[in-house]
Design a protein around this motif. Sequence first.
Motif, PDB file in Angstrom:
ATOM      1  N   THR A  41      22.927 -17.126 -24.751  1.00 40.01           N
ATOM      2  CA  THR A  41      24.125 -17.957 -25.344  1.00 40.01           C
ATOM      3  C   THR A  41      25.355 -17.169 -25.911  1.00 40.01           C
ATOM      4  O   THR A  41      26.522 -17.272 -25.681  1.00 40.01           O
TER       5      THR A  41
ATOM      6  N   GLN B  64      35.656 -15.138 -17.130  1.00 35.59           N
ATOM      7  CA  GLN B  64      34.900 -16.240 -16.290  1.00 35.59           C
ATOM      8  C   GLN B  64      35.895 -17.024 -15.499  1.00 35.59           C
ATOM      9  O   GLN B  64      35.670 -17.440 -14.245  1.00 35.59           O
ATOM     10  N   LYS B  65      36.741 -17.449 -16.367  1.00 38.05           N
ATOM     11  CA  LYS B  65      37.941 -18.518 -15.907  1.00 38.05           C
ATOM     12  C   LYS B  65      38.831 -17.536 -14.742  1.00 38.05           C
ATOM     13  O   LYS B  65      38.969 -18.403 -13.775  1.00 38.05           O
TER      14      LYS B  65
ATOM     15  N   HIS C  46      34.617 -12.895 -22.569  1.00 37.65           N
ATOM     16  CA  HIS C  46      34.075 -13.270 -21.437  1.00 37.65           C
ATOM     17  C   HIS C  46      34.225 -14.467 -20.648  1.00 37.65           C
ATOM     18  O   HIS C  46      34.397 -14.602 -19.574  1.00 37.65           O
ATOM     19  N   ARG C  47      34.353 -15.659 -21.392  1.00 38.72           N
ATOM     20  CA  ARG C  47      34.745 -16.777 -20.869  1.00 38.72           C
ATOM     21  C   ARG C  47      36.211 -16.777 -20.372  1.00 38.72           C
ATOM     22  O   ARG C  47      36.241 -17.416 -19.248  1.00 38.72           O
TER      23      ARG C  47
ATOM     24  N   ARG D 213      27.241 -15.796 -22.799  1.00 33.89           N
ATOM     25  CA  ARG D 213      27.731 -16.743 -22.270  1.00 33.89           C
ATOM     26  C   ARG D 213      29.205 -17.110 -23.046  1.00 33.89           C
ATOM     27  O   ARG D 213      30.270 -17.465 -22.301  1.00 33.89           O
ATOM     28  N   THR D 214      29.077 -17.180 -24.506  1.00 31.25           N
ATOM     29  CA  THR D 214      30.111 -18.017 -24.859  1.00 31.25           C
ATOM     30  C   THR D 214      31.090 -16.795 -25.676  1.00 31.25           C
ATOM     31  O   THR D 214      31.911 -17.492 -26.448  1.00 31.25           O
ATOM     32  N   ASP D 215      30.962 -15.744 -25.246  1.00 27.64           N
ATOM     33  CA  ASP D 215      31.891 -14.691 -25.935  1.00 27.64           C
ATOM     34  C   ASP D 215      33.136 -14.973 -25.383  1.00 27.64           C
ATOM     35  O   ASP D 215      33.301 -15.407 -24.126  1.00 27.64           O
ATOM     36  N   ILE D 216      34.435 -14.890 -26.217  1.00 25.53           N
ATOM     37  CA  ILE D 216      35.549 -15.352 -25.969  1.00 25.53           C
ATOM     38  C   ILE D 216      36.114 -14.639 -24.789  1.00 25.53           C
ATOM     39  O   ILE D 216      36.783 -15.237 -23.944  1.00 25.53           O
TER      40      ILE D 216
END
Lengths: 107, 107
Positions: free
Chosen positions: A68, A80-81, A76-77, A71-74
């Motif tokens: 988690t 992903q986008k 990294h997010r 996955r929620t690392d800013i």
Amino acid sequence: MPGTFCGHYYVAVFTAVRTREQSGYSETVARREDLVKDVPGYLGTDYAQIPGGLAITVGYFRDADAVTAWRTDIEHRAAQKRGRAEWYESYTLHIAKVERSHGFTRA
Amino acid sequence: MPGTFCGHYYVAVFTAVRTREQSGYSETVARREDLVKDVPGYLGTDYAQIPGGLAITVGYFRDADAVTAWRTDIEHRAAQKRGRAEWYESYTLHIAKVERSHGFTRA
């Protein structure tokens, strides 16, 4: 993956086919490799790719909290986008709890 | 993997580095691909390899029984034994229960 671990750690299995638009991709991957090392409970990564085809990344994490956190690392997010907007034709992600594992190394 | 599945299916993540001794390997892999399709609960496989380096095979199975059926298949066991004797420098195998998954396909 490096070493051997006991207990129910996790694998994050990411399969991806990339687009032809890859500007910025390799820099982002290099940065991602640095970032994930700072996630508490990150254990290692295995990677393989068929040239021009499917790539598989397997990340190993100590527990669900570590998954988690990654996955929620800013940063990294944001990556992903951008991946969905530019770099990936398709991908799948499976988060799974390891129930059994073994390894073999030639003597 | 083909399609989308609900519930807690399994992934079998096999990473391997091969030796220089590969006689009989490609025939065995072709046979393995035929054999695994007959395992009840087999859902599909993803594969990638860095040329001359790490190969990753991810098998998807409906449940733990399907994984066991494949692991203990007699012909597959013979191939595993030959793999350790001849084809693999090292490998790791992780059997893990999928807790979460998602996919993306470009519109």
